[in-house]
Write a protein that holds these residues in place. Structure first.
Motif, PDB file in Angstrom:
ATOM      1  N   LYS A 223       0.855   0.170   6.278  1.00 30.98           N
ATOM      2  CA  LYS A 223       0.508  -0.622   5.166  1.00 30.98           C
ATOM      3  C   LYS A 223       1.258  -1.920   5.037  1.00 30.98           C
ATOM      4  O   LYS A 223       0.732  -3.068   4.827  1.00 30.98           O
ATOM      5  CB  LYS A 223       0.942   0.127   4.075  1.00 30.98           C
ATOM      6  CG  LYS A 223       0.721  -0.729   2.498  1.00 30.98           C
ATOM      7  CD  LYS A 223       1.272   0.323   1.301  1.00 30.98           C
ATOM      8  CE  LYS A 223       1.354  -0.592   0.304  1.00 30.98           C
ATOM      9  NZ  LYS A 223       1.844   0.044  -0.801  1.00 30.98           N
ATOM     10  N   THR A 224       2.538  -2.074   5.695  1.00 34.24           N
ATOM     11  CA  THR A 224       3.199  -3.296   5.717  1.00 34.24           C
ATOM     12  C   THR A 224       2.639  -4.270   6.387  1.00 34.24           C
ATOM     13  O   THR A 224       2.470  -5.286   6.446  1.00 34.24           O
ATOM     14  CB  THR A 224       4.601  -2.999   5.860  1.00 34.24           C
ATOM     15  OG1 THR A 224       5.297  -2.056   5.097  1.00 34.24           O
ATOM     16  CG2 THR A 224       5.833  -4.360   5.971  1.00 34.24           C
ATOM     17  N   LYS A 227      -0.537  -5.674   5.077  1.00 36.16           N
ATOM     18  CA  LYS A 227      -0.287  -6.752   4.167  1.00 36.16           C
ATOM     19  C   LYS A 227      -0.055  -8.066   4.848  1.00 36.16           C
ATOM     20  O   LYS A 227      -0.450  -8.817   4.381  1.00 36.16           O
ATOM     21  CB  LYS A 227       1.167  -6.120   3.377  1.00 36.16           C
ATOM     22  CG  LYS A 227       1.405  -7.290   2.153  1.00 36.16           C
ATOM     23  CD  LYS A 227       2.625  -6.332   1.417  1.00 36.16           C
ATOM     24  CE  LYS A 227       3.171  -7.548   0.234  1.00 36.16           C
ATOM     25  NZ  LYS A 227       3.926  -8.298   0.665  1.00 36.16           N
ATOM     26  N   TYR A 228       1.025  -7.977   5.642  1.00 37.14           N
ATOM     27  CA  TYR A 228       1.421  -9.186   6.321  1.00 37.14           C
ATOM     28  C   TYR A 228      -0.027  -9.742   7.191  1.00 37.14           C
ATOM     29  O   TYR A 228      -0.007 -11.219   6.893  1.00 37.14           O
ATOM     30  CB  TYR A 228       2.082  -8.891   7.756  1.00 37.14           C
ATOM     31  CG  TYR A 228       3.731  -8.638   7.281  1.00 37.14           C
ATOM     32  CD1 TYR A 228       4.419  -9.261   6.161  1.00 37.14           C
ATOM     33  CD2 TYR A 228       4.566  -7.773   7.952  1.00 37.14           C
ATOM     34  CE1 TYR A 228       5.719  -8.907   5.896  1.00 37.14           C
ATOM     35  CE2 TYR A 228       5.935  -7.461   7.656  1.00 37.14           C
ATOM     36  CZ  TYR A 228       6.462  -8.331   6.739  1.00 37.14           C
ATOM     37  OH  TYR A 228       7.684  -7.960   6.375  1.00 37.14           O
ATOM     38  N   GLU A 231      -2.439 -11.159   4.192  1.00 41.97           N
ATOM     39  CA  GLU A 231      -2.439 -12.171   3.127  1.00 41.97           C
ATOM     40  C   GLU A 231      -2.144 -13.573   4.160  1.00 41.97           C
ATOM     41  O   GLU A 231      -1.792 -14.498   3.332  1.00 41.97           O
ATOM     42  CB  GLU A 231      -0.820 -11.642   2.516  1.00 41.97           C
ATOM     43  CG  GLU A 231       0.457 -11.762   3.133  1.00 41.97           C
ATOM     44  CD  GLU A 231       1.494 -11.135   2.271  1.00 41.97           C
ATOM     45  OE1 GLU A 231       1.250 -10.825   1.118  1.00 41.97           O
ATOM     46  OE2 GLU A 231       2.711 -10.904   2.885  1.00 41.97           O
ATOM     47  N   ASN A 282      -4.396  -9.607  -6.295  1.00 41.17           N
ATOM     48  CA  ASN A 282      -3.478  -9.383  -5.062  1.00 41.17           C
ATOM     49  C   ASN A 282      -4.545  -9.657  -3.878  1.00 41.17           C
ATOM     50  O   ASN A 282      -5.053  -8.750  -3.477  1.00 41.17           O
ATOM     51  CB  ASN A 282      -3.091  -8.035  -5.117  1.00 41.17           C
ATOM     52  CG  ASN A 282      -2.027  -7.816  -4.469  1.00 41.17           C
ATOM     53  OD1 ASN A 282      -2.068  -8.247  -3.290  1.00 41.17           O
ATOM     54  ND2 ASN A 282      -1.090  -6.783  -4.436  1.00 41.17           N
ATOM     55  N   TRP A 284      -4.215  -9.645  -0.546  1.00 39.60           N
ATOM     56  CA  TRP A 284      -4.169  -8.820   0.630  1.00 39.60           C
ATOM     57  C   TRP A 284      -4.735  -7.267   0.143  1.00 39.60           C
ATOM     58  O   TRP A 284      -5.716  -6.808   0.999  1.00 39.60           O
ATOM     59  CB  TRP A 284      -2.989  -8.412   1.440  1.00 39.60           C
ATOM     60  CG  TRP A 284      -1.952  -7.973   0.649  1.00 39.60           C
ATOM     61  CD1 TRP A 284      -1.082  -8.110  -0.527  1.00 39.60           C
ATOM     62  CD2 TRP A 284      -1.840  -6.423   0.624  1.00 39.60           C
ATOM     63  NE1 TRP A 284      -0.336  -7.134  -0.717  1.00 39.60           N
ATOM     64  CE2 TRP A 284      -0.891  -5.858  -0.258  1.00 39.60           C
ATOM     65  CE3 TRP A 284      -2.193  -5.220   1.377  1.00 39.60           C
ATOM     66  CZ2 TRP A 284      -0.271  -4.773  -0.480  1.00 39.60           C
ATOM     67  CZ3 TRP A 284      -2.059  -4.023   1.235  1.00 39.60           C
ATOM     68  CH2 TRP A 284      -0.902  -3.816   0.466  1.00 39.60           C
ATOM     69  N   GLN A 285      -4.649  -7.193  -1.058  1.00 37.64           N
ATOM     70  CA  GLN A 285      -4.846  -5.621  -1.415  1.00 37.64           C
ATOM     71  C   GLN A 285      -6.408  -5.609  -1.694  1.00 37.64           C
ATOM     72  O   GLN A 285      -7.145  -4.691  -1.180  1.00 37.64           O
ATOM     73  CB  GLN A 285      -4.222  -5.450  -2.679  1.00 37.64           C
ATOM     74  CG  GLN A 285      -4.310  -3.829  -3.126  1.00 37.64           C
ATOM     75  CD  GLN A 285      -3.563  -3.750  -4.500  1.00 37.64           C
ATOM     76  OE1 GLN A 285      -2.360  -3.906  -4.324  1.00 37.64           O
ATOM     77  NE2 GLN A 285      -4.177  -3.192  -5.491  1.00 37.64           N
ATOM     78  N   LEU A 309      -1.550   3.047  -1.300  1.00 40.17           N
ATOM     79  CA  LEU A 309      -1.828   1.833  -2.064  1.00 40.17           C
ATOM     80  C   LEU A 309      -1.550   2.029  -3.732  1.00 40.17           C
ATOM     81  O   LEU A 309      -1.204   3.476  -3.910  1.00 40.17           O
ATOM     82  CB  LEU A 309      -3.353   1.554  -2.106  1.00 40.17           C
ATOM     83  CG  LEU A 309      -3.909   1.050  -0.638  1.00 40.17           C
ATOM     84  CD1 LEU A 309      -5.186   0.585  -0.811  1.00 40.17           C
ATOM     85  CD2 LEU A 309      -2.949   0.173   0.016  1.00 40.17           C
TER      86      LEU A 309
END
Ligand code: CTP
Length: 424
Positions: A223-224, A227-228, A231, A282, A284-285, A309
């Motif tokens: 998930k991290t 996200k990187y 985004e 948000n 990236w989400q 999530l």
């Protein structure tokens, strides 16, 4: 100051990881460097009692820098000092670890820790370009420790793993490799590219998608990384490279990119820019939700849950298919603007964006008109106007305002005078 504190105790202190890589890259490009995330490793001790050296050093520094927040992560003998500012760019994170080696008792498991030398500490890392250390303590402070050829790989612009099993141990490294490749314009070195295909072909992604008590840490890392990637300005190239490597299977085995999903992701960007002013979204989400919405409905909530999530995201994806059916069935029958508003106002912005992107033109256009115009329309008279007209505040107020809004939306009244006449 950190190196002085380490020297006082007879330890070595090193700057490691991404900061060393970025320092070398910025030197080569004569660029300016912004580092918000500093990784330090303490090494050079032989007593078992010193396994907590990183934590001790962090505590000593916090005594000096009282405005820093101290966090201790006991299980891994690491500590962090945080100087938190409103903007992430002005914040500083300093992670201090005790030199360690990590061995994996079974693939994709949580690393276990034991004290060891800096070389072993660097050897457990993902890529040669991230496995260099800069010595900060005397003697030989300023010396670059580069056991695995990271400096040459930086010059050759290539991503190379330190050992062939790297991606089997930690499949999220495929995502990290892609992120670095796209961010720096690097390519995967040949054997590293082969190790990725080997890991994918051997089904390594199954461990990332399984609901298994051993995998939450892996899911968190995935998930991290997502996200990187999602985004960053280079999200599209990174997704395409992940797809070429068949690595999107780490999210779900059936996830593949095609022209249609890429087009929807680009349309989503228009929506994000347009509606960000109204409600902070948000980004990236939302991109991840759209990718998950591309999967068959029965998989969506499970994938969202696996990736940990936020609850609202999981619920949205769980209900998306039903909501979409409702909208596709009912929205075409809403002819008047007031009917459109009445029908759509129960859905949140994110759900409507996802439905619009998945629907045919007629439904998509109606949702767009609703979101960009109709949702913001106010009745031509407000509560104060009604009071001035002699109405006393009462439950009927709301009914009158609703009727006014309906008439305003449908164009029955066009200005305040017409609204007063309408009330009369
Ligand atoms: N690391 C690793 N495997 C992972 C994650 C991290 O080996 N799955 C190692 C890498 O060597 C990395 C270090 O841990 O350099 C610190 O991780 P992180 O701070 O996430 O990465 P950076 O390299 O500092 O990258 P970035 O510039 O994106 O922060």
């Amino acid at each position: 100051i950190a190196s002085q504190e380490a020297e006082k105790r007879g330890w070595h202190l090193y700057l490691v990881g991404g900061a060393v890589r970025d320092l070398i890259l910025s030197e080569a490009e004569n660029g300016t460097l912004m580092i918000n995330d500093i990784d330090l490793v303490v090494d050079g001790f032989h007593r078992a009692a010193d396994v907590g050296a990183g934590v001790e050093l962090a505590k000593a520094l916090q005594e000096i820098y009282k405005n820093a927040r101290l966090e201790i992560h006991g299980a891994f003998q690491t500590a962090a000092l945080l100087w938190h500012k409103d903007s992430e760019l002005d914040s500083l994170w300093v992670d201090i670890a005790t030199s360690r080696t990590e061995f994996y008792p079974y693939p994709a498991a949580n690393p276990e820790v034991e004290a060891s030398s800096i070389r072993q500490d660097l050897y457990r890392r993902d890529f040669t370009i991230n496995a260099m250390a800069l010595r900060l303590t005397v003697p030989r402070s300023g010396e670059l420790l580069d056991f695995f050829g990271g400096f040459l790989d930086l010059q050759a612009k290539q991503i190379r793993v330190l050992h062939a099993n790297s991606f089997i141990e930690d499949p999220t490294r495929i995502y990290r490799g892609v992120r670095f490749a796209v961010r720096f314009g690097f390519t995967f070195e040949e054997e590293t590219a082969e190790s990725i295909s080997y890991a994918i072909n051997s089904g390594v992604y199954e461990r990332t998608t399984q609901e298994n008590i051993r995998t939450p840490a892996l899911q968190t890392r995935l998930k991290t990384e997502l996200k990187y990637i999602l985004e960053a300005p280079y999200w599209q190239s990174a997704l395409q490279l992940l797809d070429e490597l068949d690595a999107l299977q780490c999210i779900h085995y059936s996830l593949k990119l095609n022209k249609d999903i890429l087009r929807k992701l680009r349309l989503l960007d228009i929506c994000l820019r347009r509606f960000d002013k109204q409600q902070s979204l948000n980004h990236w989400q939302m991109r991840l939700e759209l990718l998950i919405a591309h999967l068959a409905p029965q998989y969506r909530a499970k994938v969202a849950k696996n990736l940990q999530l936020a609850d609202d995201s999981i619920m949205r994806l769980k209900k998306l298919a039903d909501r979409q059916n409702e909208v596709i069935t009912s929205l075409p029958n809403c002819d008047l603007s007031s009917q459109v508003v009445h029908f759509l106002k129960k859905y949140d912005l994110q759900t409507l964006i996802l439905i619009a992107l998945q629907s045919q033109r007629e439904v998509r256009n109606k949702i767009w008109v609703y979101l960009t115009r109709l949702a913001n329309v106010q009745p031509l008279l407000n509560g104060n106007d009604l009071k001035q007209l002699g109405y006393k505040p009462s439950p009927i107020f709301k009914q009158i305002l609703d009727d006014l809004l309906k008439a305003t939306l449908d164009g029955t009244i066009k200005d305040k005078d017409e609204a007063r006449e309408f009330l009369a």
